[in-house]
Design an enzyme around this catalytic site. Structure first.
Site, PDB file in Angstrom:
ATOM      1  CE1 TYR A 176      -2.255  -2.349  15.169  1.00  0.00           C
ATOM      2  CE2 TYR A 176      -3.189  -2.431  17.373  1.00  0.00           C
ATOM      3  CZ  TYR A 176      -3.344  -2.549  16.003  1.00  0.00           C
ATOM      4  OH  TYR A 176      -4.573  -2.850  15.474  1.00  0.00           O
ATOM      5  NE  ARG A 222      -6.094  -5.812  25.635  1.00  0.00           N
ATOM      6  CZ  ARG A 222      -5.549  -5.228  26.704  1.00  0.00           C
ATOM      7  NH1 ARG A 222      -6.291  -4.881  27.728  1.00  0.00           N
ATOM      8  NH2 ARG A 222      -4.253  -4.982  26.750  1.00  0.00           N
ATOM      9  CG  PHE A 276      -9.429  -5.042   6.276  1.00  0.00           C
ATOM     10  CD1 PHE A 276     -10.112  -5.334   7.448  1.00  0.00           C
ATOM     11  CD2 PHE A 276     -10.136  -5.004   5.085  1.00  0.00           C
ATOM     12  CE1 PHE A 276     -11.475  -5.587   7.433  1.00  0.00           C
ATOM     13  CE2 PHE A 276     -11.499  -5.258   5.061  1.00  0.00           C
ATOM     14  CZ  PHE A 276     -12.178  -5.545   6.227  1.00  0.00           C
ATOM     15  CB  THR A 301      -7.534  -0.962  16.953  1.00  0.00           C
ATOM     16  OG1 THR A 301      -7.447  -1.420  18.291  1.00  0.00           O
ATOM     17  CG2 THR A 301      -6.432   0.061  16.763  1.00  0.00           C
ATOM     18  CG  ASP A 302     -10.558  -1.625  21.505  1.00  0.00           C
ATOM     19  OD1 ASP A 302      -9.469  -2.004  21.029  1.00  0.00           O
ATOM     20  OD2 ASP A 302     -11.204  -2.311  22.324  1.00  0.00           O
ATOM     21  CD  GLU A 303      -4.708  -2.782  20.854  1.00  0.00           C
ATOM     22  OE1 GLU A 303      -3.552  -2.419  21.145  1.00  0.00           O
ATOM     23  OE2 GLU A 303      -4.999  -3.924  20.481  1.00  0.00           O
ATOM     24  CE  LYS A 354      -5.310   0.402  12.609  1.00  0.00           C
ATOM     25  NZ  LYS A 354      -5.502  -0.049  11.201  1.00  0.00           N
ATOM     26  CB  ILE A 396      -1.007   0.045   1.175  1.00  0.00           C
ATOM     27  CG1 ILE A 396      -0.301  -0.108   2.527  1.00  0.00           C
ATOM     28  CG2 ILE A 396      -2.101  -1.000   1.005  1.00  0.00           C
ATOM     29  CD1 ILE A 396      -1.159   0.265   3.728  1.00  0.00           C
ATOM     30  CB  ALA A 430      -2.619  -2.462   9.736  1.00  0.00           C
TER      31      ALA A 430
HETATM   32  N1  NAD Z   1      -7.189  -8.270  15.018  1.00  0.00           N
HETATM   33  C1  NAD Z   1      -7.931  -7.478  15.791  1.00  0.00           C
HETATM   34  O1  NAD Z   1      -8.373  -7.897  16.859  1.00  0.00           O
HETATM   35  C2  NAD Z   1      -8.255  -6.077  15.342  1.00  0.00           C
HETATM   36  C3  NAD Z   1      -9.173  -5.326  16.083  1.00  0.00           C
HETATM   37  C4  NAD Z   1      -9.516  -4.052  15.635  1.00  0.00           C
HETATM   38  C5  NAD Z   1      -8.947  -3.542  14.488  1.00  0.00           C
HETATM   39  N2  NAD Z   1      -8.034  -4.280  13.795  1.00  0.00           N
HETATM   40  C6  NAD Z   1      -7.499  -3.718  12.553  1.00  0.00           C
HETATM   41  O2  NAD Z   1      -8.011  -4.505  11.494  1.00  0.00           O
HETATM   42  C7  NAD Z   1      -7.071  -4.559  10.429  1.00  0.00           C
HETATM   43  C8  NAD Z   1      -6.780  -5.999  10.087  1.00  0.00           C
HETATM   44  O3  NAD Z   1      -6.286  -6.666  11.238  1.00  0.00           O
HETATM   45  P1  NAD Z   1      -5.891  -8.201  11.195  1.00  0.00           P
HETATM   46  O4  NAD Z   1      -5.931  -8.713  12.568  1.00  0.00           O
HETATM   47  O5  NAD Z   1      -6.652  -8.874  10.115  1.00  0.00           O
HETATM   48  O6  NAD Z   1      -4.371  -8.090  10.733  1.00  0.00           O
HETATM   49  P2  NAD Z   1      -3.405  -9.172  10.102  1.00  0.00           P
HETATM   50  O7  NAD Z   1      -2.048  -8.868  10.645  1.00  0.00           O
HETATM   51  O8  NAD Z   1      -3.962 -10.543  10.275  1.00  0.00           O
HETATM   52  O9  NAD Z   1      -3.440  -8.861   8.540  1.00  0.00           O
HETATM   53  C9  NAD Z   1      -2.850  -7.728   7.978  1.00  0.00           C
HETATM   54  C10 NAD Z   1      -2.800  -7.933   6.472  1.00  0.00           C
HETATM   55  O10 NAD Z   1      -2.239  -6.750   5.892  1.00  0.00           O
HETATM   56  C11 NAD Z   1      -1.261  -7.136   4.946  1.00  0.00           C
HETATM   57  N3  NAD Z   1      -0.256  -6.070   4.868  1.00  0.00           N
HETATM   58  C12 NAD Z   1       0.626  -5.703   5.832  1.00  0.00           C
HETATM   59  N4  NAD Z   1       1.407  -4.703   5.380  1.00  0.00           N
HETATM   60  C13 NAD Z   1       0.986  -4.419   4.113  1.00  0.00           C
HETATM   61  C14 NAD Z   1       1.385  -3.470   3.143  1.00  0.00           C
HETATM   62  N5  NAD Z   1       2.383  -2.618   3.368  1.00  0.00           N
HETATM   63  N6  NAD Z   1       0.727  -3.456   1.954  1.00  0.00           N
HETATM   64  C15 NAD Z   1      -0.286  -4.328   1.706  1.00  0.00           C
HETATM   65  N7  NAD Z   1      -0.692  -5.252   2.584  1.00  0.00           N
HETATM   66  C16 NAD Z   1      -0.066  -5.293   3.780  1.00  0.00           C
HETATM   67  C17 NAD Z   1      -0.685  -8.440   5.477  1.00  0.00           C
HETATM   68  O11 NAD Z   1      -0.045  -9.202   4.465  1.00  0.00           O
HETATM   69  C18 NAD Z   1      -1.934  -9.107   6.036  1.00  0.00           C
HETATM   70  O12 NAD Z   1      -2.588  -9.847   5.032  1.00  0.00           O
HETATM   71  C19 NAD Z   1      -5.842  -3.791  10.913  1.00  0.00           C
HETATM   72  O13 NAD Z   1      -5.902  -2.499  10.376  1.00  0.00           O
HETATM   73  C20 NAD Z   1      -5.996  -3.757  12.425  1.00  0.00           C
HETATM   74  O14 NAD Z   1      -5.397  -2.619  12.970  1.00  0.00           O
HETATM   75  C21 NAD Z   1      -7.676  -5.543  14.195  1.00  0.00           C
END
Ligand code: NAD
Length: 324
Positions: free
Chosen positions: A150, A214, A80, A123-125, A154, A60, A82
């Site tokens: 982190y 959490r 998504f 995220t809520d964090e 975010k 990205i 990250a």
């Molecule tokens: N997991 C949780 O509990 C949670 C809760 C609230 C919000 N979030 C947010 O939801 C989103 C997804 O979380 P997740 O748990 O699925 O994360 P994850 O780590 O499982 O997946 C992240 C994805 O992003 C891709 N990625 C990373 N860097 C990239 C880049 N530079 N370019 C393109 N793709 C890239 C990775 O390959 C992976 O497929 C994040 O933004 C996270 O902050 C997660």
């Protein structure tokens, strides 16, 4: 509708794509994912031959790739992608700033040129930490107070998304969600990590005294919340999303021990995470009242579904434990 999804090979992104293509089979999804350690195309095997689904491997932060995909005129970008693991951010924050902040800026800047609807997953964090028994919950107006690399990255991305709304009128929405769990979660995160350990007859390491709390949401309910915001959310608004399910880490450990018929000698108390936030809790009344969303899967049901999934899909997570 045509969606450009970023990070769709990760945990929540892949669950979202599977959910969306099932619910809206006429829609078209482009999935832009770098396939870092957290990205896994196996999650999307069931849709890889779907003519309405296209995978593009790319970063990205790479303006060229993002511009090419935006030329395909998606109706909405669902962001998504990250770096998502707090412990990794404590060891090395650089890539968190690059992907989560700069990557989001590249997407926003590109979306702006065509005024594309932008939904940002957060995220809520970002709201910091609550006291254990103060009865408070995070809501949309809670001041930002991120405390880990982190959550800071975010928070920065959330601010940028809002800035693009206020400065350029980019049609944005944001969801700030609590901890997700369910199928396809990388086994470095608490619930799948504990399940994998117990399946291997290993102890589960619990930070501190295991008292950190959490809120937990089953991942498909998160996908439904994002759907509701994309379809009906008010432009420029943030929606807090949570599962009405606050659990201390020790409660989760004990529930899993029971499921696997182990006693408490399988808990190993380890040195606490640096700056470990004590409690997160979400007041999700805005999305409930405005958009009619609510969590449908209880924590007990969701945990059963999750444990079953990890038992049945051992080959999926076993390869990944070597990477974590
Ligand atoms: N997991 C949780 O509990 C949670 C809760 C609230 C919000 N979030 C947010 O939801 C989103 C997804 O979380 P997740 O748990 O699925 O994360 P994850 O780590 O499982 O997946 C992240 C994805 O992003 C891709 N990625 C990373 N860097 C990239 C880049 N530079 N370019 C393109 N793709 C890239 C990775 O390959 C992976 O497929 C994040 O933004 C996270 O902050 C997660």
């Amino acid at each position: 509708m045509k969606l450009l999804v970023t990070g769709g090979a990760g945990f929540i992104g892949s669950n979202f794509i599977l959910y969306w293509l099932k619910k809206y089979p006429q829609d078209y999804i482009i999935n832009l994912d770098l396939l870092t350690y957290a990205g896994n195309l196996e999650n999307l095997k069931s849709v890889e031959a779907n003519p309405n689904y296209q995978f593009v491997r790319g970063d990205i932060c790479d303006r060229g790739i993002v511009e090419t995909l935006v030329e395909e005129n998606p109706d909405v970008i669902v962001h998504f992608a990250a770096e998502s693991h707090v412990d990794r951010s404590i060891k090395d924050s650089g890539v968190f700033v690059k992907t989560n902040v700069l990557g989001t800026q590249v997407l926003l800047e590109t979306a702006r040129k065509k005024n594309i609807r932008f939904h940002h997953i957060s995220t809520d964090e970002v709201f910091g930490s609550l006291e254990i028994n103060d009865g408070k919950k995070f809501e949309e107006t809670t001041p930002y107070d991120p405390r880990s690399p982190y959550s800071s990255s975010k928070a920065s991305s959330d601010h940028l998304v809002r800035a693009y709304f206020h400065t350029y009128g980019l049609p944005i929405t944001i969801t700030n969600c609590s901890n997700n769990y369910g199928p396809y979660q990388f086994p470095e995160k608490l619930i799948p990590f504990f399940i994998a350990n117990l399946m291997d007859d290993k102890k589960v390491p619990l930070y501190g005294k295991g008292l950190n709390v959490r809120d937990w949401l089953y991942v498909e309910d998160h996908a439904k919340a994002i759907d509701a915001v994309i379809q009906k959310g008010r432009i420029g608004e943030t929606y807090c999303v949570g599962g009405d399910s606050e659990k201390a880490n020790i409660e989760i450990a004990k529930l899993l021990l029971k499921e696997f018929n182990k006693d408490e000698s399988y808990i190993e108390y380890v040195e606490d995470r640096k700056g470990h936030d004590l409690r997160y809790a979400i007041n999700a009344n805005k999305i409930k009242n405005e958009l009619g969303w609510k969590p449908e899967v209880t924590f007990e049901e969701g945990m059963k579904l999750t444990i079953d999934w990890y038992k049945k899909n051992e080959s999926w997570w076993r390869k990944l434990t070597k990477l974590s």
